[in-house]
Design a protein around this motif. Structure first.
Motif, mmCIF file in Angstrom:
data_model
loop_
_atom_site.group_PDB
_atom_site.id
_atom_site.type_symbol
_atom_site.label_atom_id
_atom_site.label_comp_id
_atom_site.label_asym_id
_atom_site.label_seq_id
_atom_site.Cartn_x
_atom_site.Cartn_y
_atom_site.Cartn_z
ATOM 1 N N ASP A 16 41.155 35.798 33.039
ATOM 2 C CA ASP A 16 40.898 37.467 34.022
ATOM 3 C C ASP A 16 40.212 36.099 35.124
ATOM 4 O OD1 ASP A 16 39.746 39.285 34.304
ATOM 5 O OD2 ASP A 16 39.484 40.276 32.874
ATOM 6 N N THR A 17 40.717 36.166 36.801
ATOM 7 C CA THR A 17 40.163 35.379 37.854
ATOM 8 C C THR A 17 40.819 36.326 38.556
ATOM 9 O OG1 THR A 17 39.755 33.218 39.037
ATOM 10 C CG2 THR A 17 42.061 34.214 38.059
ATOM 11 N N ASN A 18 40.065 36.295 39.801
ATOM 12 C CA ASN A 18 40.732 36.506 41.350
ATOM 13 C C ASN A 18 41.344 36.160 42.470
ATOM 14 O OD1 ASN A 18 38.351 35.699 41.873
ATOM 15 N ND2 ASN A 18 37.456 37.941 42.304
ATOM 16 N N TYR A 40 36.900 33.721 34.812
ATOM 17 C CA TYR A 40 35.955 32.554 35.859
ATOM 18 C C TYR A 40 35.965 33.448 36.977
ATOM 19 C CZ TYR A 40 35.014 28.918 38.971
ATOM 20 O OH TYR A 40 34.085 27.463 39.843
ATOM 21 N N ARG A 41 35.035 34.225 37.828
ATOM 22 C CA ARG A 41 35.037 35.039 38.758
ATOM 23 C C ARG A 41 34.821 34.379 40.095
ATOM 24 N NH1 ARG A 41 37.234 40.642 37.392
ATOM 25 N NH2 ARG A 41 37.251 40.945 39.471
ATOM 26 N N ASP A 48 29.346 37.183 39.122
ATOM 27 C CA ASP A 48 30.314 37.875 39.089
ATOM 28 C C ASP A 48 30.547 38.203 37.889
ATOM 29 O OD1 ASP A 48 32.062 39.530 39.589
ATOM 30 O OD2 ASP A 48 33.107 38.567 40.810
ATOM 31 N N THR A 49 30.345 36.790 37.010
ATOM 32 C CA THR A 49 31.534 36.229 35.748
ATOM 33 C C THR A 49 30.752 36.784 34.924
ATOM 34 O OG1 THR A 49 32.277 34.435 37.069
ATOM 35 C CG2 THR A 49 32.377 34.281 34.578
ATOM 36 N N LEU A 50 29.768 36.187 34.845
ATOM 37 C CA LEU A 50 28.875 37.047 33.922
ATOM 38 C C LEU A 50 28.756 39.251 33.603
ATOM 39 C CD1 LEU A 50 26.640 36.420 31.702
ATOM 40 C CD2 LEU A 50 24.787 36.423 33.449
ATOM 41 N N ILE A 60 33.551 31.755 28.902
ATOM 42 C CA ILE A 60 33.535 31.928 30.538
ATOM 43 C C ILE A 60 33.057 30.741 31.275
ATOM 44 C CG2 ILE A 60 32.243 34.394 30.780
ATOM 45 C CD1 ILE A 60 29.421 33.493 30.549
ATOM 46 N N LEU A 61 33.524 30.082 32.464
ATOM 47 C CA LEU A 61 33.304 29.285 32.822
ATOM 48 C C LEU A 61 32.321 29.447 33.888
ATOM 49 C CD1 LEU A 61 33.897 26.506 33.357
ATOM 50 C CD2 LEU A 61 36.077 26.551 34.725
ATOM 51 N N VAL A 62 30.961 29.485 34.199
ATOM 52 C CA VAL A 62 30.124 29.304 34.834
ATOM 53 C C VAL A 62 29.819 27.927 35.604
ATOM 54 C CG1 VAL A 62 29.260 30.979 34.048
ATOM 55 C CG2 VAL A 62 28.283 28.758 33.464
#
Length: 404
Positions: free
Chosen positions: A248-250, A288-289, A294-296, A315-317
């Protein structure tokens, strides 16, 4: 009156990052060059306090926040600021009146080590694989290392026995060397020796992601849907894949590169548009956003609206500052989240680049104190991360060729 003026001047200097660090209450010190901002340096300040001297560009807005957080109500200097990393006059006052201060790490053999680190990762963009650093360059880090080393030998009463320079960056980013040629940053530093130890910023993140991919429970429905829909895949053949993961990434480029890398290890990555949200609840999901916030926020929405299985989310932050929000989701949203196979509220996995980098840098300092040489530490890092670094290099090159 004079005392008040001195106090006012001292406070202004702390705010500007122009007051030399204090030395009482510590027995060692190291330097960290961080450009205008640095996720890992914020965490390091929290962990090590005055044992570290963070160095930022004067134009940094982040340094005002860090001063407020760590200057103890403007009683103690928290960092040093320079207008230009190459300007000697911007550094001179750092050692003023502290010729006998605490400036070094010390080994078991009582050797004094001038230990300097530089963080050239991109803030809130650790997974921008292969992209050049947009904050601190190897040139600026090298200038900082040179001036600190010069002053240690000329201004301090006891010069260092050894000097160690550590550079944290994506070693596969390209560096222009004149003409029409480019080489990787890792090769460039190997040729110029502008750092003694180079820590790749990408491989440790990929290592953690691969660990999660291996451990997360696969989704039978995902494999069934693959047979039905035949999703496009990067980095492998159909029979090679052992698990399907929703990434899930943009960022299209991040998706393609990470999909290819993980595909080489047997993981098929699909995007949000490949499957209906009603069908993807139990899919393993890597999020990862554009920013940690934004990810959270996306994770919060997914787990509270029952759109994703929390125990299968990772999640990758980049920032460690969101730990309060992470704790909130873990501790207070249990009524909203589904139960795992043991009928317990599922918990998600979080991978924080700042924590990973800080732990590696801390390990290097431990090795230095133990007496290991820089080349021995570099050899250990290469043995651990070399395979991932080489695979990332090949993936970047193939991706660049496809774009041309």
């Amino acid at each position: 009156q004079k005392a008040m003026e001195a106090r006012s001047r001292y406070t202004r200097n702390i705010r500007k990052g122009r007051e030399p660090p204090m030395h009482a209450g510590i027995d060692e010190r190291f330097f960290r060059v961080g450009g205008t901002a640095s996720d890992v340096t914020e965490l390091s300040l929290k962990r090590y306090g005055r044992n570290m001297v963070p160095i930022f560009n004067k134009v940094s807005e982040k340094r005002w926040y860090l001063t407020q957080q760590y200057a103890n109500e403007e009683k103690y200097p928290a960092l040093w600021a320079v207008r230009r990393f190459s300007a000697i006059k911007d550094w001179e006052n750092l050692f003023e009146n502290y010729e006998d201060g605490i400036w070094y790490l010390q080994t078991r053999a009582k050797k004094k080590i001038l230990y300097m680190e530089a963080d050239a990762t991109n803030v809130e963009d650790a997974l921008s694989l292969g992209k050049p650093s947009n904050d601190l360059s190897v040139r600026q880090a090298s200038q900082s290392f040179r001036i600190l080393e010069m002053f240690a030998h000329t201004k301090l009463s006891v010069p260092p026995d050894e000097v160690v320079r550590v550079f944290l960056a994506d070693v596969n980013q390209k560096v222009e060397i004149g003409g029409d040629k480019e080489i990787t940053l890792g090769d460039y530093i190997e040729e110029t020796k502008e750092a003694d130890i180079v820590v790749d910023a990408t491989a440790p993140l990929l290592e953690k992601i691969l660990d999660w991919c291996e451990k997360v429970e696969s989704s039978p429905s995902a494999e069934e849907l693959y047979e039905e829909k035949g999703w496009f895949q990067f980095g492998g053949q159909k029979e090679d894949f052992k698990k399907t993961i929703l990434f899930d990434t943009n960022d299209k480029e991040d998706f393609q590169i990470v999909s290819t890398l993980l595909g080489s290890y047997g993981y098929r990555l699909i995007d949000r548009g490949s499957v209906d949200s009603a069908e993807s609840f139990d899919f393993p999901r890597l999020i990862y956003r554009d920013s940690s916030a934004d990810t959270l926020s996306l994770l919060h929405t997914l787990v509270t609206r029952r759109l994703a299985q929390p125990s299968k989310c990772c999640i990758l932050v980049d920032s460690s500052k969101i730990h309060v929000e992470l704790d909130y989701i873990r501790r207070h949203l249990n009524p909203h989240v589904s139960k795992d196979r043991n009928n317990e509220p599922g918990s998600f996995t979080s991978i924080c680049s700042a924590v990973i980098y800080d732990d590696i840098l801390r390990q290097i300092r431990i090795w230095i104190r133990m007496g290991y040489k820089s080349y021995e530490i570099q050899r250990e890092l290469t043995a651990r991360f070399g395979e991932l670094i080489d695979l990332a290099a090949k993936t970047y090159d193939d991706h660049a060729d496809d774009k041309e």
